[in-house]
Motif scaffolding. Sequence first.
Motif, short mmCIF file in Angstrom:
data_model
loop_
_atom_site.label_atom_id
_atom_site.label_comp_id
_atom_site.label_asym_id
_atom_site.label_seq_id
_atom_site.Cartn_x
_atom_site.Cartn_y
_atom_site.Cartn_z
N PHE A 105 0.82 -1.23 0.00
CA PHE A 105 0.00 0.00 0.00
C PHE A 105 0.85 1.27 0.00
O PHE A 105 0.47 2.30 0.53
N GLY A 106 2.03 1.19 -0.62
CA GLY A 106 2.83 2.41 -0.81
C GLY A 106 4.02 2.56 0.12
O GLY A 106 4.73 3.56 0.06
N GLY A 107 4.26 1.57 0.96
CA GLY A 107 5.36 1.66 1.92
C GLY A 107 6.73 1.67 1.26
O GLY A 107 7.67 2.29 1.77
N ILE A 108 6.85 0.97 0.14
CA ILE A 108 8.15 0.91 -0.53
C ILE A 108 8.51 2.26 -1.14
O ILE A 108 9.63 2.76 -0.95
N ALA A 109 7.56 2.88 -1.84
CA ALA A 109 7.82 4.21 -2.42
C ALA A 109 8.17 5.22 -1.32
O ALA A 109 9.07 6.05 -1.48
N LEU A 110 7.48 5.13 -0.19
CA LEU A 110 7.76 6.03 0.94
C LEU A 110 9.18 5.79 1.47
O LEU A 110 9.92 6.75 1.74
N SER A 111 9.57 4.54 1.59
CA SER A 111 10.91 4.20 2.09
C SER A 111 11.99 4.71 1.15
O SER A 111 13.01 5.26 1.59
N VAL A 112 11.77 4.53 -0.15
CA VAL A 112 12.72 5.01 -1.15
C VAL A 112 12.84 6.54 -1.08
O VAL A 112 13.94 7.10 -1.14
N LYS A 113 11.70 7.19 -0.93
CA LYS A 113 11.68 8.67 -0.82
C LYS A 113 12.59 9.14 0.32
O LYS A 113 13.24 10.17 0.22
N HIS A 114 12.63 8.36 1.40
CA HIS A 114 13.43 8.74 2.57
C HIS A 114 14.80 8.05 2.59
O HIS A 114 15.45 7.99 3.64
N ASN A 115 15.21 7.54 1.41
CA ASN A 115 16.54 6.92 1.27
C ASN A 115 16.80 5.80 2.27
O ASN A 115 17.89 5.71 2.87
N ALA A 116 15.80 4.96 2.49
CA ALA A 116 15.99 3.80 3.37
C ALA A 116 17.11 2.94 2.81
O ALA A 116 17.24 2.77 1.60
N LEU A 117 17.91 2.39 3.71
CA LEU A 117 18.99 1.49 3.28
C LEU A 117 18.41 0.20 2.71
O LEU A 117 18.91 -0.34 1.72
N SER A 118 17.33 -0.28 3.34
CA SER A 118 16.70 -1.51 2.85
C SER A 118 15.20 -1.49 3.11
O SER A 118 14.72 -0.78 3.99
N VAL A 119 14.48 -2.28 2.31
CA VAL A 119 13.07 -2.58 2.57
C VAL A 119 12.98 -4.11 2.65
O VAL A 119 13.44 -4.81 1.76
N ASP A 120 12.40 -4.60 3.73
CA ASP A 120 12.50 -6.02 4.06
C ASP A 120 11.14 -6.69 4.19
O ASP A 120 10.21 -6.09 4.72
N HIS A 121 11.05 -7.90 3.75
CA HIS A 121 9.89 -8.80 3.67
C HIS A 121 9.44 -8.91 2.22
O HIS A 121 9.80 -9.85 1.54
N LEU A 122 8.58 -7.98 1.75
CA LEU A 122 8.22 -7.89 0.33
C LEU A 122 7.52 -9.14 -0.20
O LEU A 122 7.59 -9.44 -1.39
N GLU A 123 6.80 -9.84 0.67
CA GLU A 123 6.05 -11.00 0.18
C GLU A 123 4.94 -10.59 -0.78
O GLU A 123 4.59 -11.33 -1.69
N GLU A 124 4.39 -9.40 -0.56
CA GLU A 124 3.38 -8.84 -1.46
C GLU A 124 4.02 -7.67 -2.20
O GLU A 124 4.45 -6.70 -1.58
N LEU A 125 4.10 -7.76 -3.52
CA LEU A 125 4.82 -6.75 -4.29
C LEU A 125 4.08 -6.49 -5.59
O LEU A 125 3.68 -7.44 -6.27
#
Length: 412
Positions: A255-275
């Motif tokens: 529901f948009g968590g990955i785009a939000l994390s990228v926007k804030h330069n997260a080092l990683s996004v973890d789990h990602l079972e639903e993509l």
Amino acid sequence: MSTLIINIKELLQIREPNVIKVSGEEMKTLPSIKNAYLLIQDDTISDFGPMDQCPSLTAEETIDATGKIVMPTWCDSHTHIVYAGNREQEFVDRINGLSYEDIANRGGGIVNSAAKLQNTSEEELYNQSVARVKSVIKLGTGALEIKSGYGLTTEAEMKMLRVIKRIKQEFPIEVKATFLGAHALPKEYKENKEGYVDLIINEMLPQIAKENLANYIDVFCEKGYFSLEDTERIMEAGKKYNLQSKIHVNQFNAFGGIALSVKHNALSVDHLEELNDDDIQALKGSSTMPVALPSCSYFLSIPYSPGRKMIDAGLPLALASDYNPGSTPSGNMNFVVSTACIKMRLTPEEAINAATINGAYAMGISNAYGSITKGKKANLIITKQVPSYNYLPYSFGENLIEKVLINGKVVE
């Protein structure tokens, strides 16, 4: 102290110092030298090459690796290895038909672990956790990220982070600490999520900064846990204390968590079972590493991260264990690599790259770990005699590790 390893059947994951991660097509290649030697000076890889170019020198220790593979140790970039007790009853409850959400709704799950941890002394928590750390080192893990998040009070979160700091000081492996206060809502804040987020930002974070207890900050960004708005508030607060984000996201919903994390330069996004395709698009060209946790999917019988799709889209991918008491009570990275091949259709080359060089990137340590590179730490796996490196994920139930070296020393 110098150690020379000779007659290596195959020396895996040879990289130049400028390679800090591999993506897409690059992940299909695992550079190696057959019939090789490797020289260690003190705690560092100082030289390697084909045996016929091995310099005539007298090392203090010589290891004959005839028929054996030598490779970098696993870099496990996502664990919750510091916890109290266990949750084997929930394992039985799931067999009897309850879902992860059902168990959480009746007071199990993360809140259950938090109650146990709050009633466990710091010394006992350290002792329980150290037994697990020793176990994963012998299984080939040479770098660990460890999260808090089973405290859910200021005092208990600090207790966890102090235990992680002690492990960092007393063990030779590289350890990174991640503050995950936003792992679940404690019972007393069940109807006041904003109040708990305020507690994290206004009380926990300043205390963590004062004691220098964390390298990263994390949030369980998921429906029923912490929203996009909550996650953004916590990421922004972490930045004020120089804590880069590593975010739990897309485990059950996209529901948009990955785009939000990228926007804030997260080092990683973890789990990602639903993509979905938007998530893949958001990750393209970013510095954020996607991290899959296949043994969590195995244990919970939930979908596996679409690793094949991510790599084919040109993305990098890391693999980690998610070692925790509720959804992955194992830190065996050999099983993680096998499961990625069997269930996510990664090739052995892709899976080994994901669990070494890309795992190191997801912890911010690929300048010193994750590959066979001159000047990097001599954290190495020496296998038993095997036909090829394909045999490592193929023979998934067997321990094929003969020796583990951390900082150039064999782990006893």
